[in-house]
Design a protein around this motif. Structure first.
Motif, PDB file in Angstrom:
ATOM      1  N   ARG A 766       0.960  -1.125  -0.122  1.00 55.63           N
ATOM      2  CA  ARG A 766       0.119  -0.097  -0.070  1.00 55.63           C
ATOM      3  C   ARG A 766       0.905   1.223   0.042  1.00 55.63           C
ATOM      4  NH1 ARG A 766      -5.021  -1.427   0.851  1.00 55.63           N
ATOM      5  NH2 ARG A 766      -5.573  -3.554   1.794  1.00 55.63           N
ATOM      6  N   ASP A 770      -0.884   2.847   6.597  1.00 55.04           N
ATOM      7  CA  ASP A 770      -2.328   2.928   6.947  1.00 55.04           C
ATOM      8  C   ASP A 770      -2.797   1.591   5.992  1.00 55.04           C
ATOM      9  OD1 ASP A 770      -4.862   3.279   7.520  1.00 55.04           O
ATOM     10  OD2 ASP A 770      -4.900   5.197   6.651  1.00 55.04           O
ATOM     11  N   GLU A 771      -3.371   0.913   6.767  1.00 55.13           N
ATOM     12  CA  GLU A 771      -4.115  -0.117   6.106  1.00 55.13           C
ATOM     13  C   GLU A 771      -5.201   0.164   4.989  1.00 55.13           C
ATOM     14  OE1 GLU A 771      -5.567  -3.089   8.776  1.00 55.13           O
ATOM     15  OE2 GLU A 771      -3.413  -3.660   9.461  1.00 55.13           O
ATOM     16  N   ASN A 772      -6.009   1.332   5.452  1.00 50.56           N
ATOM     17  CA  ASN A 772      -6.908   2.072   4.452  1.00 50.56           C
ATOM     18  C   ASN A 772      -6.385   2.459   3.215  1.00 50.56           C
ATOM     19  OD1 ASN A 772      -8.845   0.938   6.177  1.00 50.56           O
ATOM     20  ND2 ASN A 772      -8.499   2.791   7.535  1.00 50.56           N
ATOM     21  N   SER A 773      -5.041   2.877   3.118  1.00 57.15           N
ATOM     22  CA  SER A 773      -4.434   3.583   2.217  1.00 57.15           C
ATOM     23  C   SER A 773      -4.453   2.553   0.660  1.00 57.15           C
ATOM     24  CB  SER A 773      -3.080   3.915   2.295  1.00 57.15           C
ATOM     25  OG  SER A 773      -2.428   2.778   2.486  1.00 57.15           O
ATOM     26  N   PRO A 774      -4.644   3.329  -0.441  1.00 59.26           N
ATOM     27  CA  PRO A 774      -4.747   2.723  -1.673  1.00 59.26           C
ATOM     28  C   PRO A 774      -3.565   1.631  -2.063  1.00 59.26           C
ATOM     29  CG  PRO A 774      -4.356   4.754  -2.062  1.00 59.26           C
ATOM     30  CD  PRO A 774      -4.705   4.757  -0.682  1.00 59.26           C
TER      31      PRO A 774
END
Length: 890
Positions: A766, A770-774
């Motif tokens: 990524r 951050d695990e939510n990053s693209p």
């Protein structure tokens, strides 16, 4: 003065008047002998046929020869012009009347006072006088001599008409020869020839008709047949040829041939008669006639006379190789089919008996005929001939074995060795006795060695590749190896070696004839991509610098993401020794998806032949400075931003840089027939590169590489090529192998059909922690510690005349990561072919493609245009890719 035309009209009027008077004169009464009672009347002798000889091709004939002298007993002219003969006793006088003698008869015996030649324009008076052997000035005149000379002039074929004017004067005979010359051929034209070039037609016609020669209809008719024969050789048996003579100025003509080619006549059927032991299929297999090709679509191909004559010889050889020593191939019968579009060939064969070997003896004799010990002993000589008692006789195998025997002797200096087989046939038992007598003759040494045709390359460049030397003992094998080594340089398109006897029978001179070709190339390539935009590469290379056999190459690459300048110099014979040396200096900038790399440095390489010339060892030292950047980098064509996420993740150790100092020993085995454009042979190389802190290197790694290339010619122009490379790189440093030392595959130089450097392990990272990053699009390519790829090519000619060739290929390869550090850094890749976690089963996960291309060996260098198609493209990969460049592949 009367004009020539008026004189001719007056002369014609007198001739007509004389003919009219002669026709109106009453026939003279001829006394007939009184027949005896009961006697049969004597038969009337037939009137002599009028003499006269026709001219060439319907032209005007030469004037008739003057009448010859009367035969003994014939009526002779009397004093008053009568033909009276003295009366015999008791006979009544008889009276006859004859024609008056001609001017020629009246001039008989008088000297020739003057000979005038008129009417000639191109042919000199001296050349015409050369034909006049009898009527030269000062010689006695005879009508027979005049006829012979006129005939000589006519037979020369130079004149259309010859007229003679004869005048008797007090001082002798005056002769005037009026000639009319035949026209000369100004030009030769062809119409309707699309299958045979004008050059070939002119060559076929030249034996009979040429421009500038005198027109001869007989020669033209023979030339027409030559043209038909030429078309028949190409399979056009129905070709029609007509000619037309077009008058031009200055007594010249244009000769125009009109050709109707029609369709080529193809071979419909070949029938063999009498072949009881060899099947039809085997006989047809060795014949060129009737062989179908890719473009004949099953028609059997056109009939060619030269190929057919070769086929008859091959059939004879086939039977001799099968042991049929008495086989005879009769003259084949060739017939047109009823529709005149095909040919049926019938070959009659008389096989005769098949012979087995009853005995085979090979021996050596000296000049006096005494048997002596052969080279290597009798046993070795006999073992070189593989035929044995009871085998079927095979002429080809026997000839091959005897050639090996002769090579054995020639390599020891006996250049004129003889190995002559003698066969004794026993037709009743169907057996053959073979006796081979070897005579070594005297030793032969090399005399002069001359090199011809090298306008650029220096003699020493060629001589140092030769394994023979002047005054050395003759060796056939060394002579052949010398030719192969000179050819393998790649500087010459032709290398011919011939020998001839020297100043005495014990010496032989060697002549090396070469044809040079351009050795300098300017290679250029260009392309577009969505990442790099415009890409341009250029390379200037001279493989034979100043004719010294040295190589200099300057390479440059430039794009929105890349800059490279590379200079390489190679000296194959360092200081005229057996050592080779090379130096390489480079400065390059490469911008990749996640980083940029700047490298500046060079290398020195020293080589030495272990086994001349196939096996060489080399040692290279490389010193370079590497700088890895994850920030914006500028190139000549603009500014590119290499935005890397690795700098914020535990993979920053990929970007180790600094000084790299390494040594690289290598071993190379090379038997290729040409170093630049090989078509046969093997190339093998193995190397190990060591970068260690003990050499002053900031980066540490061991890199192993092997290369294997094979070239196999199917025919003289069709070649199968196989290239394979494998590599392994490891590092004692806990941070692993730096990214610039890892392996990346993909592109026109290794695995075609894929984007450049796109094949290998990928990390699905990524953009941030951050695990939510693209995620990074398609993953991050980190290169591999292990790689393998191979290329299999089938290369064939398309247009040989302009060196355009085609290629069909299939490629295979992949790169694998061996370092557990990167396997644990991110989740597993969704595709096994790019998974960064290595297992032995994943060695089978390779990327494959196929494709085709066109190669043109142009004056600028070899151009490559290739289309690649991946067999199983991943979702982010293209289904096909076109690339082109200038330069050879492998």
């Amino acid at each position: 003065m009367l004009s020539r035309r008026a004189k001719r009209l007056i002369w014609l009027w007198f001739a007509l008047w004389f003919a009219l008077c002669s026709a109106m004169r009453p026939l003279p009464a001829v006394a007939q002998p009184v027949p005896q009672p009961g006697a049969q009347p004597a038969p009337t002798p037939p009137a002599p046929a009028p003499s006269g000889e026709g001219g060439d091709e319907g032209g005007q004939g030469a004037p008739a020869a003057a009448p010859s002298a009367p035969a003994p007993g014939a009526l002779a002219p009397g004093p008053q012009g009568t033909g009276a003969q003295g009366p015999a006793a008791g006979d009544a006088p008889e009276f006859t009347d004859t024609l008056p003698p001609t001017e020629g008869e009246q001039a008989r015996g008088q000297p020739v006072a003057k000979v005038v030649i008129a009417g000639n324009r191109r042919i000199s008076t001296e050349d015409i006088s050369a034909y006049l052997g009898q009527i030269r000035v000062g010689r006695p005149f005879t009508p027979e001599g005049l006829s012979r000379d006129v005939r000589e002039l006519w037979d020369s074929g130079l004149f259309e008409d010859v007229e003679i004017d004869l005048t008797r004067r007090d001082e002798g005979v005056h002769l005037r020869l009026l000639v009319r010359e035949r026209p000369s051929i100004k030009a030769i034209e062809y119409k309707g020839n699309s299958e045979v070039d004008e050059e070939d037609l002119t060559e076929a016609l030249s034996a009979e008709v040429k421009t500038g020669t005198i027109l001869s209809y007989a020669a033209i008719r023979r030339g027409v047949q030559k043209i038909r024969d030429k078309y028949a050789e190409e399979g056009y048996f129905l070709a029609e040829v007509e000619f037309e003579v077009v008058p031009q100025k200055d007594n010249q003509v244009t000769l125009r041939f009109t050709i109707k080619e029609h369709e080529p006549v193809t071979v419909r059927r070949i029938t063999f008669i009498g072949n009881n032991n060899v099947p039809d299929a085997e006989l047809r297999e060795v014949m060129l006639t009737g062989q179908d090709s890719l473009f004949n679509f099953g028609t059997g191909g056109p009939f060619r006379q030269d190929a057919f004559e070769r086929d008859v010889l091959v059939l004879n050889a086939l039977y001799y190789d099968r042991g049929f020593l008495s086989a005879q191939i009769a003259t084949p019968r060739v017939m047109l089919t009823p529709d005149r579009t095909g040919i049926e060939v019938t070959v009659a064969i008389n096989e005769g008996p098949r012979y087995r070997i009853r005995s085979l003896r090979i021996q050596e004799r000296d000049a006096d005929g005494r048997e002596i010990e052969p080279l290597g002993g009798r046993r070795r000589l006999r073992e070189m001939v593989r035929a044995k008692q009871g085998d079927w006789f095979n002429r080809a195998e026997l000839a091959k074995d005897l050639a090996a025997v002769q090579t054995l002797y020639r390599d020891e200096g006996y250049a004129n060795v003889e190995a002559v087989p003698d066969t004794q046939l026993d037709p009743e038992q169907r057996e053959v006795d073979i006796s081979v007598t070897v005579r070594r003759n005297q030793l032969v040494y090399f005399g002069r060695i001359e090199i011809r045709g090298n306008t650029k390359t220096r003699d020493k460049v060629i001589r140092r590749e030769m394994e023979i030397y002047e005054t050395g003992l003759f060796s056939e094998t060394k002579l052949e190896r010398s030719k192969r080594r000179i050819t393998a340089l790649g500087y010459f398109e032709r290398v011919d070696i011939s020998t001839e006897q020297g100043d005495d029978p014990s010496h032989v001179n060697v002549f090396v004839e070469i044809g040079e070709k351009p050795t300098g190339t300017f290679q250029i390539g260009a392309g577009f991509s969505s990442i790099e935009n415009f890409i341009a590469t250029a390379q200037v290379q001279q493989a034979n610098l100043f004719g010294n056999g040295q190589s200099l190459a300057i390479q440059a690459q430039i794009s929105g993401l890349r800059q490279l300048v590379d200079v390489r110099f190679i000296e194959p014979y360092l200081f005229d020794s057996r050592f080779s040396g090379s130096i390489n200096v480079y400065d390059q900038l490469r911008i990749y998806d996640q980083f940029s790399q700047t490298s500046m440095g060079g290398s020195l390489t020293l080589g030495y032949p272990i086994i001349e010339p196939q096996l060489r060892a080399s040692l290279a030292y490389t010193l370079e400075s590497n700088e890895i950047s994850t920030s914006t980098t500028s190139t000549f064509l603009g500014t590119a931003s290499a935005v890397s996420v690795f700098q914020r993740l535990p993979l920053a150790n990929l970007f180790n840089d600094g000084v790299t100092s390494s040594i690289r020993p290598a071993l190379t085995y090379d038997t290729r027939n040409n170093q630049l454009f090989p078509t046969a042979g093997i190339y093998l190389q193995g190397s190990v590169e060591l970068a260690s802190k003990y050499l002053g290197s900031d980066n540490q790694f061991w890199r192993y590489r092997t290369t294997a290339r094979f070239y196999y010619p199917i025919t003289d122009s069709i070649v199968i090529k196989l290239n394979s490379e494998a590599g392994l790189v490891t590092s004692p440093d806990p941070t692993g192998v730096p990214i610039f030392a890892r392996f990346f595959l993909g592109g026109i130089f290794d695995v075609r059909g894929f984007y450049l450097r796109s094949i290998g392990p990928r990390l699905p990272l990524r953009a941030t922690l951050d695990e939510n990053s693209p995620p990074i699009s398609n993953g991050a390519n980190i290169g591999g510690n292990l790689m393998y790829y191979q290329n299999l090519e089938f290369e064939f000619p398309i247009i040989d005349a302009v060196q355009i060739r085609g290629v069909v290929f299939t490629d295979l390869g992949n790169a694998w990561n061996l370092e557990q550090l990167y396997c644990n850094a991110a989740p597993a890749s969704p595709y096994d072919a790019s998974n960064p976690c290595f297992t032995f089963s994943r060695l089978l996960n390779v990327r494959t493609s196929w494709g085709f291309g066109i190669r043109w060996f142009s004056p600028l260098g070899p151009l490559r245009f290739e289309w690649g198609f991946p067999f199983a493209p991943l979702p982010y990969e293209e289904s096909n890719r076109f690339e082109f460049t200038i330069g050879n592949f492998f």
